[in-house]
Design a protein around this motif. Structure first.
Motif, short mmCIF file in Angstrom:
data_model
loop_
_atom_site.label_atom_id
_atom_site.label_comp_id
_atom_site.label_asym_id
_atom_site.label_seq_id
_atom_site.Cartn_x
_atom_site.Cartn_y
_atom_site.Cartn_z
N VAL A 1 34.93 -31.25 -108.56
CA VAL A 1 36.23 -30.90 -107.99
C VAL A 1 37.32 -31.41 -108.91
O VAL A 1 37.28 -32.56 -109.36
CB VAL A 1 36.42 -31.50 -106.57
N TYR A 2 38.33 -30.55 -109.16
CA TYR A 2 39.48 -30.93 -109.97
C TYR A 2 40.74 -30.89 -109.09
O TYR A 2 41.35 -29.84 -108.92
CB TYR A 2 39.66 -29.96 -111.14
N PRO A 3 41.14 -32.02 -108.53
CA PRO A 3 42.39 -32.05 -107.75
C PRO A 3 43.60 -31.98 -108.68
O PRO A 3 43.59 -32.52 -109.79
CB PRO A 3 42.35 -33.40 -107.03
N TYR A 4 44.65 -31.30 -108.21
CA TYR A 4 45.91 -31.28 -108.95
C TYR A 4 47.07 -31.25 -107.97
O TYR A 4 46.92 -30.94 -106.79
CB TYR A 4 45.97 -30.10 -109.93
N CYS A 5 48.25 -31.59 -108.48
CA CYS A 5 49.48 -31.54 -107.67
C CYS A 5 50.63 -31.19 -108.61
O CYS A 5 50.49 -30.31 -109.43
CB CYS A 5 49.70 -32.87 -106.93
N GLY A 6 51.75 -31.86 -108.48
CA GLY A 6 52.85 -31.61 -109.40
C GLY A 6 52.70 -32.34 -110.71
O GLY A 6 53.09 -31.83 -111.77
N GLY A 7 52.12 -33.56 -110.67
CA GLY A 7 51.99 -34.35 -111.88
C GLY A 7 50.81 -35.30 -111.88
O GLY A 7 50.83 -36.33 -112.57
N GLY A 8 49.77 -35.00 -111.10
CA GLY A 8 48.59 -35.85 -111.07
C GLY A 8 48.75 -37.13 -110.26
O GLY A 8 47.92 -38.04 -110.38
N ILE A 9 49.78 -37.19 -109.44
CA ILE A 9 50.06 -38.40 -108.67
C ILE A 9 49.56 -38.24 -107.24
O ILE A 9 48.72 -39.01 -106.77
CB ILE A 9 51.56 -38.74 -108.72
N ARG A 10 50.04 -37.21 -106.54
CA ARG A 10 49.48 -36.93 -105.22
C ARG A 10 48.00 -36.61 -105.32
O ARG A 10 47.21 -36.97 -104.43
CB ARG A 10 50.24 -35.76 -104.58
N ALA A 11 47.61 -35.94 -106.39
CA ALA A 11 46.19 -35.60 -106.58
C ALA A 11 45.32 -36.84 -106.68
O ALA A 11 44.13 -36.80 -106.35
CB ALA A 11 46.03 -34.75 -107.84
N ALA A 12 45.88 -37.98 -107.12
CA ALA A 12 45.10 -39.21 -107.21
C ALA A 12 44.65 -39.68 -105.83
O ALA A 12 43.60 -40.31 -105.70
CB ALA A 12 45.92 -40.30 -107.89
N VAL A 13 45.43 -39.36 -104.78
CA VAL A 13 45.03 -39.73 -103.42
C VAL A 13 43.74 -38.99 -103.05
O VAL A 13 42.80 -39.58 -102.50
CB VAL A 13 46.15 -39.40 -102.42
N GLU A 14 43.69 -37.69 -103.37
CA GLU A 14 42.51 -36.93 -103.00
C GLU A 14 41.35 -37.21 -103.95
O GLU A 14 40.18 -37.16 -103.54
CB GLU A 14 42.85 -35.45 -102.93
N TRP A 15 41.63 -37.53 -105.20
CA TRP A 15 40.58 -38.02 -106.09
C TRP A 15 39.95 -39.26 -105.49
O TRP A 15 38.71 -39.39 -105.45
CB TRP A 15 41.15 -38.34 -107.48
N PHE A 16 40.78 -40.19 -104.99
CA PHE A 16 40.27 -41.42 -104.40
C PHE A 16 39.40 -41.12 -103.18
O PHE A 16 38.31 -41.68 -103.03
CB PHE A 16 41.45 -42.33 -104.00
N ALA A 17 39.88 -40.22 -102.32
CA ALA A 17 39.12 -39.88 -101.12
C ALA A 17 37.77 -39.26 -101.47
O ALA A 17 36.73 -39.62 -100.90
CB ALA A 17 39.93 -38.94 -100.23
N LEU A 18 37.79 -38.31 -102.40
CA LEU A 18 36.56 -37.59 -102.74
C LEU A 18 35.56 -38.48 -103.49
O LEU A 18 34.37 -38.49 -103.15
CB LEU A 18 36.90 -36.37 -103.60
N GLN A 19 36.04 -39.19 -104.48
CA GLN A 19 35.11 -39.98 -105.31
C GLN A 19 34.81 -41.34 -104.70
O GLN A 19 33.64 -41.74 -104.61
CB GLN A 19 35.65 -40.14 -106.73
N GLU A 20 35.84 -42.05 -104.29
CA GLU A 20 35.65 -43.44 -103.89
C GLU A 20 35.24 -43.59 -102.43
O GLU A 20 34.51 -44.52 -102.09
CB GLU A 20 36.92 -44.25 -104.18
#
Length: 281
Positions: free
Chosen positions: A230-249
């Motif tokens: 999965v490749y999360p994205y948003c406006g600048g990779g900041i909001r996407a880090a929240v979903e990266w954290f949820a999915l991976q961590e």
């Protein structure tokens, strides 16, 4: 201590542990007065855009290694520390700080679940006294862990192959091409084939993540079950880090890569395809 997400109660119990460094992740213009009035004892203030992004050809990219080494020295943190990151209320900056530290291979970094009020309620000691600066030796970081970062080339290949899932973490208006996010973009719309789940849907107003099984169900509803990268994205990779954290961590899914350039990069590269309109059933 290996858990990515820690409770305020854990922080209250371990606040005086040797080697623990508490990091507040926010924005100076929005959060500095509240931080100065009451913050976790010993915490250092960080400004997300200043400390965890860097403008190069695209805004808000992950900092270069030399840049982040200087930032770490200024903040007084090293890869040998145990780092606990907290925020005020619901905020994207805690996850962004976590992701950047993981990108630079900090082994003991943790996100406190919930904002400052949750820490207050758990008995975490708060103060209005400035944290004395900590002097550290020049910080030398390892080569970044690029396995948790996606490039626009990765995302474009995912569109062509259909083997990976592109996840739009922005608002409904941004996803449908009806408005801009935190910054004006060169074009409106979304990356073709993107699934959509607004990052705010997986955290409550206090900043705490929803129960893991509820988050798992929310992702399953849009076809994300851990069987595909999965490749999360948003406006600048900041909001996407929240979903990266949820999915991976939190969920433990593999192959999750934050598209750091995100819409800021995709929109300005006019050769890249976009979609717009409401495609939700």
């Amino acid at each position: 201590m290996t858990e990515p997400l820690i409770s305020p109660a854990w922080l209250a119990q371990h606040i005086d542990d040797p080697g623990l460094r508490v990091v507040y992740a926010g924005r100076s213009a929005d959060d500095r007065p509240a931080f100065d009035a009451a913050h976790v004892r010993g915490a250092v203030f960080t400004d997300g855009y200043i400390d965890f992004t860097e403008d190069r050809e695209v805004r808000a990219l992950v900092p270069l290694r030399a840049t982040f080494e200087a930032t770490c020295a200024r903040l007084g943190i090293t890869p040998g520390d145990t780092i606990a990151i907290y925020t005020n209320e619901r905020s994207m900056w805690g996850a962004r700080a976590y992701w950047v530290l993981r990108y630079f291979r900090f082994p003991n970094v943790h996100l406190v679940d919930g904002g400052i009020e949750a820490s207050r309620a758990a008995g975490v000691p708060l103060t209005d006294q400035p944290t004395p600066p900590r002097t550290v030796e020049p910080v030398r970081l390892a080569e970044p862990d690029t396995s948790i970062l996606a490039t626009y080339q990765d995302v474009l290949a995912a569109i062509d192959a259909g083997a990976e899932i592109i996840l739009d973490c922005r608002s409904d208006e941004e996803f449908e091409g009806r408005g801009h996010g935190h910054a004006v973009a060169a074009r409106l719309g979304r990356i073709p084939q993107a699934r959509h789940l607004n990052w705010e849907e997986i955290v409550d107003p206090s900043g705490a993540f929803l129960p893991v099984e509820r988050i798992r169900t929310m992702y399953a509803a849009i076809g994300i079950d851990g069987t595909q990268p999965v490749y999360p994205y948003c406006g600048g990779g900041i909001r996407a880090a929240v979903e990266w954290f949820a999915l991976q961590e939190l969920l433990g899914y593999e192959g999750v890569k934050n598209y750091d350039g995100s819409w800021a990069e995709w929109a300005q590269r006019t050769e890249l395809p976009i979609e717009a309109g409401d495609l939700n059933p």
